[in-house]
Design a protein around this motif. Structure first.
Motif, PDB file in Angstrom:
ATOM      1  N   GLU A 152       0.665  -1.312   0.128  1.00 35.47           N
ATOM      2  CA  GLU A 152       0.230  -0.008  -0.057  1.00 35.47           C
ATOM      3  C   GLU A 152       0.823   1.566   0.252  1.00 35.47           C
ATOM      4  O   GLU A 152       2.068   1.499   0.694  1.00 35.47           O
ATOM      5  CB  GLU A 152      -0.989  -0.136   1.127  1.00 35.47           C
ATOM      6  CG  GLU A 152      -1.867   0.816   1.478  1.00 35.47           C
ATOM      7  CD  GLU A 152      -3.092   1.300   2.195  1.00 35.47           C
ATOM      8  OE1 GLU A 152      -3.755   2.312   2.533  1.00 35.47           O
ATOM      9  OE2 GLU A 152      -3.016   0.717   2.899  1.00 35.47           O
ATOM     10  N   ASP A 188      -5.607  11.674  -1.226  1.00 31.64           N
ATOM     11  CA  ASP A 188      -6.536  10.325  -1.360  1.00 31.64           C
ATOM     12  C   ASP A 188      -5.214   9.289  -0.974  1.00 31.64           C
ATOM     13  O   ASP A 188      -6.236   8.352   0.138  1.00 31.64           O
ATOM     14  CB  ASP A 188      -6.571  10.039  -2.656  1.00 31.64           C
ATOM     15  CG  ASP A 188      -7.506  11.474  -2.888  1.00 31.64           C
ATOM     16  OD1 ASP A 188      -8.642  11.189  -2.324  1.00 31.64           O
ATOM     17  OD2 ASP A 188      -7.276  11.655  -3.935  1.00 31.64           O
ATOM     18  N   PRO A 190      -3.113   7.276   1.909  1.00 31.58           N
ATOM     19  CA  PRO A 190      -2.849   7.077   3.670  1.00 31.58           C
ATOM     20  C   PRO A 190      -1.901   8.306   3.895  1.00 31.58           C
ATOM     21  O   PRO A 190      -0.713   8.310   3.254  1.00 31.58           O
ATOM     22  CB  PRO A 190      -2.486   6.113   4.128  1.00 31.58           C
ATOM     23  CG  PRO A 190      -3.417   5.396   2.873  1.00 31.58           C
ATOM     24  CD  PRO A 190      -3.074   5.942   1.779  1.00 31.58           C
ATOM     25  N   GLU A 231     -11.184  12.238   8.304  1.00 22.11           N
ATOM     26  CA  GLU A 231     -11.159  12.661   6.562  1.00 22.11           C
ATOM     27  C   GLU A 231     -11.666  13.818   6.803  1.00 22.11           C
ATOM     28  O   GLU A 231     -11.837  14.815   7.460  1.00 22.11           O
ATOM     29  CB  GLU A 231     -12.130  11.672   6.800  1.00 22.11           C
ATOM     30  CG  GLU A 231     -13.105  11.683   7.367  1.00 22.11           C
ATOM     31  CD  GLU A 231     -14.732  10.805   7.387  1.00 22.11           C
ATOM     32  OE1 GLU A 231     -15.665  10.124   7.669  1.00 22.11           O
ATOM     33  OE2 GLU A 231     -14.304   9.774   6.854  1.00 22.11           O
ATOM     34  N   SER A 266      -4.411  10.682   8.673  1.00 21.60           N
ATOM     35  CA  SER A 266      -5.710  10.872   8.182  1.00 21.60           C
ATOM     36  C   SER A 266      -6.258   9.132   8.626  1.00 21.60           C
ATOM     37  O   SER A 266      -5.974   8.053   9.155  1.00 21.60           O
ATOM     38  CB  SER A 266      -5.661  10.556   6.452  1.00 21.60           C
ATOM     39  OG  SER A 266      -5.320   9.416   6.307  1.00 21.60           O
ATOM     40  N   SER A 267      -7.826   9.177   8.255  1.00 20.02           N
ATOM     41  CA  SER A 267      -8.042   8.040   8.877  1.00 20.02           C
ATOM     42  C   SER A 267      -8.348   7.105   8.154  1.00 20.02           C
ATOM     43  O   SER A 267      -8.710   5.728   9.217  1.00 20.02           O
ATOM     44  CB  SER A 267      -9.881   8.763   8.423  1.00 20.02           C
ATOM     45  OG  SER A 267      -9.642   8.466   7.445  1.00 20.02           O
ATOM     46  N   HIS A 268      -7.067   6.954   7.193  1.00 19.57           N
ATOM     47  CA  HIS A 268      -7.045   5.748   6.451  1.00 19.57           C
ATOM     48  C   HIS A 268      -6.437   4.672   7.655  1.00 19.57           C
ATOM     49  O   HIS A 268      -6.556   3.352   7.771  1.00 19.57           O
ATOM     50  CB  HIS A 268      -6.200   6.022   5.383  1.00 19.57           C
ATOM     51  CG  HIS A 268      -6.307   6.202   4.522  1.00 19.57           C
ATOM     52  ND1 HIS A 268      -6.650   8.122   4.087  1.00 19.57           N
ATOM     53  CD2 HIS A 268      -7.072   5.760   3.121  1.00 19.57           C
ATOM     54  CE1 HIS A 268      -6.695   8.605   2.802  1.00 19.57           C
ATOM     55  NE2 HIS A 268      -7.357   7.765   1.983  1.00 19.57           N
ATOM     56  N   ASP A 271      -9.489   1.676   9.442  1.00 19.74           N
ATOM     57  CA  ASP A 271     -10.438   1.388   8.945  1.00 19.74           C
ATOM     58  C   ASP A 271     -10.362   0.238   9.226  1.00 19.74           C
ATOM     59  O   ASP A 271     -10.885   0.219   7.657  1.00 19.74           O
ATOM     60  CB  ASP A 271     -10.481   2.191   7.264  1.00 19.74           C
ATOM     61  CG  ASP A 271      -8.799   1.886   6.315  1.00 19.74           C
ATOM     62  OD1 ASP A 271      -8.568   0.873   7.295  1.00 19.74           O
ATOM     63  OD2 ASP A 271      -9.009   2.343   6.077  1.00 19.74           O
TER      64      ASP A 271
END
Length: 318
Positions: A152, A188, A190, A231, A266-268, A271
């Motif tokens: 990733e 966009d 992470p 986010e 970030s929210s990544h 999740d």
């Protein structure tokens, strides 16, 4: 118009004997090393780091060896080391040659300006896919690293914002903060933004602030203590974590702890997919703190101390 330079230098080896990071984990550290000048007297150093004051190559080498031992003892879990207040490439190369290369740090870079301002740098076990700079006039450039971790891609932005203590920096700081906020809004991937912000989200709330529910007031950088809400330009800070906030600080000033060094996410990373945030620690290794637990800044005269900042070490599961 001032021209910013990026010095990205990659060391490649024929052998594959470098140690791997711990399976299942990826770690990032950030540490303001406090005025890490090399052994040359270029005339741009602070007075206490000049040749006239006794600073020389031998003392530089001693500081390098001491710093490498500290990193290997306290920050060796980090696959990526983000370092602030580095004068030159010589500092990074010397640390690699004195032991960090053997520990698997094969890639390094320095966001250096023509003005000789102390810079943001990195040492990494993971080869960056892409390296770039973000900057505003009269600021230190921010390093942008894109890396592939366990399949990733992630985006890491390393920063050292100008000091709040000088009124002339107010406008520059606002531009720096707005730049970080804009990156958070449009990215966009992470996203990790880390380094020395010279701002405490629990004190300097007009600059960066938030709570579990994302109540940010008039802050420029919007924060939350709940990673799932990080986010739409809002970022998570471990200092604000609603369940287990990171206690203490990394810098002690005028009788109080300040949380100037930070890791914003970030929210990544919350999740439940691929890379997940686990924890951030304040690192207080042997020789870095006095009897009361406050950081000891390195002294070019005596060679005692490490830095006036403690490091942060963040862990992610992959």
């Amino acid at each position: 118009m001032r021209r910013f330079l990026l010095l990205l230098l990659v060391i490649m080896f024929l052998c594959s004997c470098s140690p791997e990071s711990e399976p299942g984990f990826f770690a990032i550290a950030t540490w303001n090393m406090a005025e890490f000048f090399d052994g040359r007297d270029d005339g741009t150093e602070f007075p206490e780091w000049s040749g006239k004051s006794g600073w020389n190559q031998d003392k530089f080498n001693e500081r390098i060896e001491k710093s490498v031992m500290y990193i290997l003892s306290n920050l060796a879990d980090a696959d990526l080391l983000v370092l602030e207040e580095i004068e030159s490439e010589e500092v990074l190369v010397s640390m690699l040659e004195k032991g960090l290369k053997k520990s698997g740090y094969l890639y390094y870079g320095l966001a250096q300006t023509e003005s000789g301002m102390l810079s943001v740098a990195f040492l990494s076990r993971v080869k960056p896919k892409e390296v770039a700079l973000y900057s505003v006039p009269s600021s230190r450039p921010m390093l942008s690293l894109k890396m592939n971790v366990n399949g990733e891609d992630i985006h890491i932005v390393a920063v050292h914002l100008r000091s709040r203590l000088e009124e002339k920096n107010d406008g520059i700081r606002r531009e720096e903060l707005e730049l970080i906020a804009s990156i958070a809004e449009r990215d966009d991937l992470p996203l990790v933004v880390l380094g020395d912000f010279n701002s405490d989200p629990t004190i300097h709330t007009s600059e960066m602030a938030g709570d579990r529910w994302g109540n940010n007031g008039d802050a420029i950088i919007l924060l939350t203590g709940d990673g799932r809400m990080a986010e739409d330009g809002v970022l998570y800070s471990p200092y604000l974590d609603y369940a287990s906030p990171l206690e203490g600080g990394t810098y002690f000033y005028e009788g109080r702890w300040e949380k100037l060094d930070n890791v914003l996410l970030s929210s990544h990373f919350f999740d439940g997919e691929s890379i997940e945030f686990r924890e951030t620690r304040i690192v207080k290794g042997s020789g870095s703190a006095d009897y009361s637990g406050k950081p000891i800044k390195y002294s070019p005269g005596s060679g005692s101390g490490m830095s006036d900042h403690f490091a942060l070490l963040s862990y992610f599961s992959v």
